[in-house]
Design a protein around this motif. Structure first.
Motif, PDB file in Angstrom:
ATOM      1  N   SER A  58      41.205 -88.615 -12.471  1.00 52.50           N
ATOM      2  CA  SER A  58      41.704 -87.254 -12.597  1.00 52.50           C
ATOM      3  C   SER A  58      40.662 -86.281 -12.048  1.00 52.50           C
ATOM      4  N   ASP A  66      41.780 -79.456 -11.793  1.00 53.60           N
ATOM      5  CA  ASP A  66      42.988 -78.799 -11.284  1.00 53.60           C
ATOM      6  C   ASP A  66      42.772 -78.122  -9.935  1.00 53.60           C
ATOM      7  N   ASP A  67      41.647 -77.428  -9.763  1.00 52.42           N
ATOM      8  CA  ASP A  67      41.423 -76.727  -8.497  1.00 52.42           C
ATOM      9  C   ASP A  67      41.237 -77.707  -7.343  1.00 52.42           C
ATOM     10  N   ARG A 100      42.812 -80.740  -7.197  1.00 54.79           N
ATOM     11  CA  ARG A 100      44.165 -81.224  -6.897  1.00 54.79           C
ATOM     12  C   ARG A 100      44.947 -80.175  -6.107  1.00 54.79           C
TER      13      ARG A 100
END
Length: 187
Positions: free
Chosen positions: A171, A174-175, A177
Motif C-alpha cells: 500500500s 494516497d498521494d 496512488r
C-alpha cells in the motif's frame, strides 16, 4: 550423462515460471531522466511513482529468459544454462539497484513498500546466484547437479512469488496512488 533431458525440461519450466512472476501488472511508458509534469500532484511524488512503475515495467520486459532445449553437447548445454542463470541474476541486479535508488522516497511509507518488495527479490537473486555457481563449478552436468540447480531455482521462484504477492498488496500513500495517473510509466 544419464537423465540429461528430463532435468533440462524441468529447468525450462522453472525458468518459464520466473518469467511469469516478473510483476503483477505490466505497465507501459519509458523511464524519464528529467522532470515529469505533475498536473496537480507533487512533482517529486510523480517522479518517484514514475520510476517505481519503470522498475516494474523493466521486470516484465526482462522476465522471459529462454533456454535452448536443442543443445545436445553437454558442454554447450552447461554453458547455455550458466548464461541463462546469469541473465536472470543480471535482471535482478538491475531491479534491486533501481529499487534502492527509490529511497529515500518523498514519504517514508513508500520506503517501506520498496523494502517489502526488495527483500524477497534479494533472496531470490541469491538462490539464482547459487544455482549458477553450482553449474559453473561442476566439471560436467550430471543428474545430481541438475537436481541441485532445480532445487535452488524452485526456491528462487517461490521467493519471487512472495515478492509478487507483496507487490499486489503493498500500500502506497494516497498521494502516491493518485500520482500514478500522471506518471507515464504507470499508464
Amino acid at each position: 550423462m544419464t537423465g540429461y533431458k528430463s532435468p533440462v525440461k524441468r529447468w525450462v519450466v522453472a525458468v518459464a515460471l520466473v518469467g511469469l512472476t516478473g510483476c503483477a501488472v505490466p505497465v507501459t511508458g519509458q523511464p524519464t531522466a528529467g522532470p515529469v509534469s505533475s498536473g496537480g500532484a507533487d512533482a517529486e511524488v510523480v517522479r518517484w511513482v514514475n520510476n517505481f512503475c519503470g522498475v516494474a515495467k523493466y521486470m516484465v520486459a526482462s522476465g522471459g529468459v529462454q533456454f535452448d532445449q536443442t543443445q545436445t553437447d553437454p558442454a554447450e548445454a552447461k554453458k547455455a544454462i550458466s548464461d541463462s542463470l546469469g541473465r536472470v541474476v543480471d535482471v535482478l541486479d538491475v531491479v534491486l539497484h533501481d529499487l534502492g535508488e527509490l529511497t529515500p522516497a518523498p514519504n517514508p511509507a513508500a520506503d517501506t513498500a520498496v523494502e517489502v518488495i526488495s527483500e524477497p527479490l534479494g533472496r531470490a537473486r541469491d538462490k539464482f546466484v547459487s544455482a549458477k555457481a553450482t553449474v559453473d563449478d561442476a566439471p560436467e552436468m550430471t543428474t545430481d547437479i541438475f537436481s541441485t540447480v532445480i532445487q535452488d531455482m524452485t526456491e528462487a521462484v517461490t521467493v519471487m512469488n512472495e515478492a509478487v504477492e507483496k507487490m499486489a498488496v503493498v500500500s502506497l500513500p494516497d498521494d502516491f496512488r493518485a500520482a500514478a495517473g500522471q506518471a507515464e510509466n504507470c499508464a
